[in-house]
Design a protein around this motif. Structure first.
Motif, mmCIF file in Angstrom:
data_model
loop_
_atom_site.group_PDB
_atom_site.id
_atom_site.type_symbol
_atom_site.label_atom_id
_atom_site.label_comp_id
_atom_site.label_asym_id
_atom_site.label_seq_id
_atom_site.Cartn_x
_atom_site.Cartn_y
_atom_site.Cartn_z
ATOM 1 N N PHE A 121 42.012 55.681 36.765
ATOM 2 C CA PHE A 121 41.129 54.555 37.061
ATOM 3 C C PHE A 121 41.949 53.283 37.254
ATOM 4 O O PHE A 121 41.733 52.519 38.207
ATOM 5 C CB PHE A 121 40.129 54.379 35.917
ATOM 6 N N ASP A 122 42.885 53.030 36.358
ATOM 7 C CA ASP A 122 43.686 51.811 36.434
ATOM 8 C C ASP A 122 44.548 51.788 37.684
ATOM 9 O O ASP A 122 44.668 50.755 38.352
ATOM 10 C CB ASP A 122 44.558 51.704 35.184
ATOM 11 N N GLU A 123 45.141 52.922 38.031
ATOM 12 C CA GLU A 123 45.953 52.994 39.248
ATOM 13 C C GLU A 123 45.090 52.784 40.491
ATOM 14 O O GLU A 123 45.516 52.127 41.449
ATOM 15 C CB GLU A 123 46.667 54.342 39.316
ATOM 16 N N ALA A 124 43.888 53.337 40.461
ATOM 17 C CA ALA A 124 42.997 53.181 41.605
ATOM 18 C C ALA A 124 42.591 51.726 41.792
ATOM 19 O O ALA A 124 42.514 51.226 42.919
ATOM 20 C CB ALA A 124 41.759 54.057 41.422
ATOM 21 N N LEU A 125 42.340 51.034 40.693
ATOM 22 C CA LEU A 125 41.924 49.639 40.784
ATOM 23 C C LEU A 125 42.970 48.793 41.493
ATOM 24 O O LEU A 125 42.645 47.907 42.286
ATOM 25 C CB LEU A 125 41.649 49.093 39.382
ATOM 26 N N ASP A 126 44.237 49.073 41.238
ATOM 27 C CA ASP A 126 45.313 48.320 41.888
ATOM 28 C C ASP A 126 45.515 48.722 43.344
ATOM 29 O O ASP A 126 46.323 48.097 44.037
ATOM 30 C CB ASP A 126 46.629 48.514 41.130
ATOM 31 N N SER A 127 44.817 49.760 43.787
ATOM 32 C CA SER A 127 45.008 50.261 45.151
ATOM 33 C C SER A 127 43.832 49.944 46.067
ATOM 34 O O SER A 127 43.739 50.490 47.159
ATOM 35 C CB SER A 127 45.241 51.779 45.119
ATOM 36 N N LEU A 128 42.930 49.075 45.616
ATOM 37 C CA LEU A 128 41.780 48.709 46.434
ATOM 38 C C LEU A 128 42.142 47.643 47.459
ATOM 39 O O LEU A 128 42.920 46.731 47.184
ATOM 40 C CB LEU A 128 40.652 48.166 45.550
ATOM 41 N N VAL B 149 38.230 46.046 31.854
ATOM 42 C CA VAL B 149 38.441 45.434 33.171
ATOM 43 C C VAL B 149 38.315 43.921 33.021
ATOM 44 O O VAL B 149 37.265 43.417 32.604
ATOM 45 C CB VAL B 149 37.423 45.958 34.204
ATOM 46 N N ASP B 150 39.369 43.223 33.342
ATOM 47 C CA ASP B 150 39.408 41.770 33.254
ATOM 48 C C ASP B 150 38.758 41.175 34.503
ATOM 49 O O ASP B 150 39.212 41.430 35.622
ATOM 50 C CB ASP B 150 40.867 41.322 33.154
ATOM 51 N N PRO B 151 37.683 40.390 34.351
ATOM 52 C CA PRO B 151 37.058 39.787 35.535
ATOM 53 C C PRO B 151 38.033 38.965 36.367
ATOM 54 O O PRO B 151 37.913 38.918 37.596
ATOM 55 C CB PRO B 151 35.945 38.913 34.935
ATOM 56 N N GLY C 59 38.876 39.193 40.337
ATOM 57 C CA GLY C 59 38.894 38.037 41.227
ATOM 58 C C GLY C 59 40.170 37.965 42.039
ATOM 59 O O GLY C 59 40.135 37.679 43.246
ATOM 60 N N ARG C 60 41.301 38.221 41.387
ATOM 61 C CA ARG C 60 42.579 38.195 42.118
ATOM 62 C C ARG C 60 42.632 39.294 43.173
ATOM 63 O O ARG C 60 43.172 39.109 44.265
ATOM 64 C CB ARG C 60 43.746 38.348 41.141
ATOM 65 N N LEU C 61 42.068 40.455 42.833
ATOM 66 C CA LEU C 61 42.075 41.575 43.774
ATOM 67 C C LEU C 61 41.056 41.385 44.896
ATOM 68 O O LEU C 61 41.189 41.974 45.967
ATOM 69 C CB LEU C 61 41.770 42.883 43.044
ATOM 70 N N GLY C 62 40.045 40.570 44.638
ATOM 71 C CA GLY C 62 38.952 40.456 45.606
ATOM 72 C C GLY C 62 38.196 41.755 45.760
ATOM 73 O O GLY C 62 37.768 42.122 46.855
ATOM 74 N N ALA C 63 38.044 42.476 44.625
ATOM 75 C CA ALA C 63 37.457 43.819 44.659
ATOM 76 C C ALA C 63 36.419 43.947 43.553
ATOM 77 O O ALA C 63 36.231 43.034 42.744
ATOM 78 C CB ALA C 63 38.550 44.876 44.504
ATOM 79 N N GLY C 64 35.752 45.085 43.518
ATOM 80 C CA GLY C 64 34.709 45.290 42.533
ATOM 81 C C GLY C 64 34.725 46.681 41.942
ATOM 82 O O GLY C 64 35.230 47.631 42.553
ATOM 83 N N VAL C 65 34.168 46.809 40.725
ATOM 84 C CA VAL C 65 33.975 48.095 40.059
ATOM 85 C C VAL C 65 32.473 48.343 39.948
ATOM 86 O O VAL C 65 31.725 47.471 39.486
ATOM 87 C CB VAL C 65 34.618 48.120 38.667
ATOM 88 N N VAL C 66 32.029 49.513 40.382
ATOM 89 C CA VAL C 66 30.615 49.865 40.364
ATOM 90 C C VAL C 66 30.432 51.082 39.467
ATOM 91 O O VAL C 66 31.085 52.114 39.671
ATOM 92 C CB VAL C 66 30.101 50.185 41.785
#
Length: 302
Positions: free
Chosen positions: A199-206, A226-228, A232-239
């Motif tokens: 999950f953590d690796e995937a978040l950095d790959s969005l 998950v740090d909001p 924000g820095r990634l400009g991505a979201g978790v659903v």
């Protein structure tokens, strides 16, 4: 009738074949003679007591069956107590299936097919031309999600798998590549049922405006905070996604299921069928599923 019963929470060893009373249909219900029952990861989680909203023992597991009603209709249905010779289903949760459609394929369209459909349509809101990465892509949900992502207009589909045989399978289903992290290029949508480090690796790959959809924690590694600010820095979201409340919404069950059945009958969707076990070997089916020795839809035959 013969059925598998869970008398106490635990591992696969608590699945016991017993004689139990036949279920009695109430208003708006039908009794189904079970041809095959689907085995899902959620069944194993419910057995060990960690499934949210699960039943207390004693109970008969199994949420989906293919079989015949008393008036001779061959149906696929969501149910409770599917690991049995007879099962009850609400009439609103049944759909007629052709006699020549293999039971494993019909069962794959229920919990796993509906999960894959809603992951892409409802949770990720996939747009044509986007890229998708599917974790556990050779499993029941993953193998359908790979195909549906292409059907729904994805420009590129990556698949994460654990063995060479599974690699060959997902490529044959239409995946463009088998991937690992870090990805060669960011993905717009990532579907994750594993959790933990993946999950953590995937978040950095969005990609920017990407969506990581989490719908399970097969790794049992605990939930990653998950740090909001990170989002924000990634400009991505978790659903987050859970199938049960989605099916209760108007249009959440029958309509997508009919689409999945139509795609299958037209040859545009190929549900992957896996191992079949006699009802008495439900314990072995769960052991193989938890050890990731299975691919596609696993079923029990009463």
């Amino acid at each position: 009738m013969r059925a598998i019963q869970v008398d106490r929470f635990g591992g696969p060893e608590v699945l016991t074949l017993r004689q139990v009373p036949e279920p009695v249909p109430g208003p708006g219900q039908s009794l189904i003679t079970v041809e095959a029952a689907g085995v899902n990861f959620a069944d194993a989680v419910q057995t060990d007591g960690s499934y949210e909203g699960g039943e207390p023992p004693p109970y008969v597991p199994g949420r989906e069956v293919v079989g015949r009603t008393r008036d001779g209709r061959r149906v696929a249905a969501l149910t409770r107590g599917g690991y049995a010779e007879l099962a009850l289903a609400d009439d609103a949760r049944m759909i007629d299936v052709p006699d020549d459609l293999p039971a494993g394929q019909a069962l794959a369209l229920l919990m796993q097919g509906l999960t894959a459909w809603h992951l892409l349509r409802t949770a990720a809101r996939l747009l044509p031309g986007e890229s998708v990465v599917v974790h556990s892509a050779a499993g029941g949900v993953g193998s359908l999600a790979v195909q549906l992502a292409r059907e729904f207009g994805a420009a590129w589909v990556g698949a994460a798998v654990s063995t060479a045989a599974k690699r060959d399978l997902v490529l044959s289903l239409g995946a463009d590549a088998v991937v690992g992290y870090p990805l060669d290029r960011p993905a717009d949508v990532i579907l994750d049922a594993v959790g933990g480090r993946l999950f953590d690796e995937a978040l950095d790959s969005l990609a920017v405006s990407g969506r990581l959809v989490t719908y399970g924690n097969a790794s049992r590694a605990g939930f990653t905070p998950v740090d909001p600010a990170r989002l924000g820095r990634l400009g991505a979201g978790v659903v987050g996604f859970w199938l049960r409340p989605v099916l209760a919404r108007p249009g959440g069950y029958a309509e997508p299921l009919r689409e999945l059945l139509s795609l299958t009958l037209r040859g545009r969707l190929r549900p992957v069928t896996g191992a079949e076990y006699p009802l008495a070997e439900a314990r072995r089916a769960h052991e193989d599923l938890l050890a990731r020795r299975t691919t596609g839809k696993v079923i029990l035959r009463p």
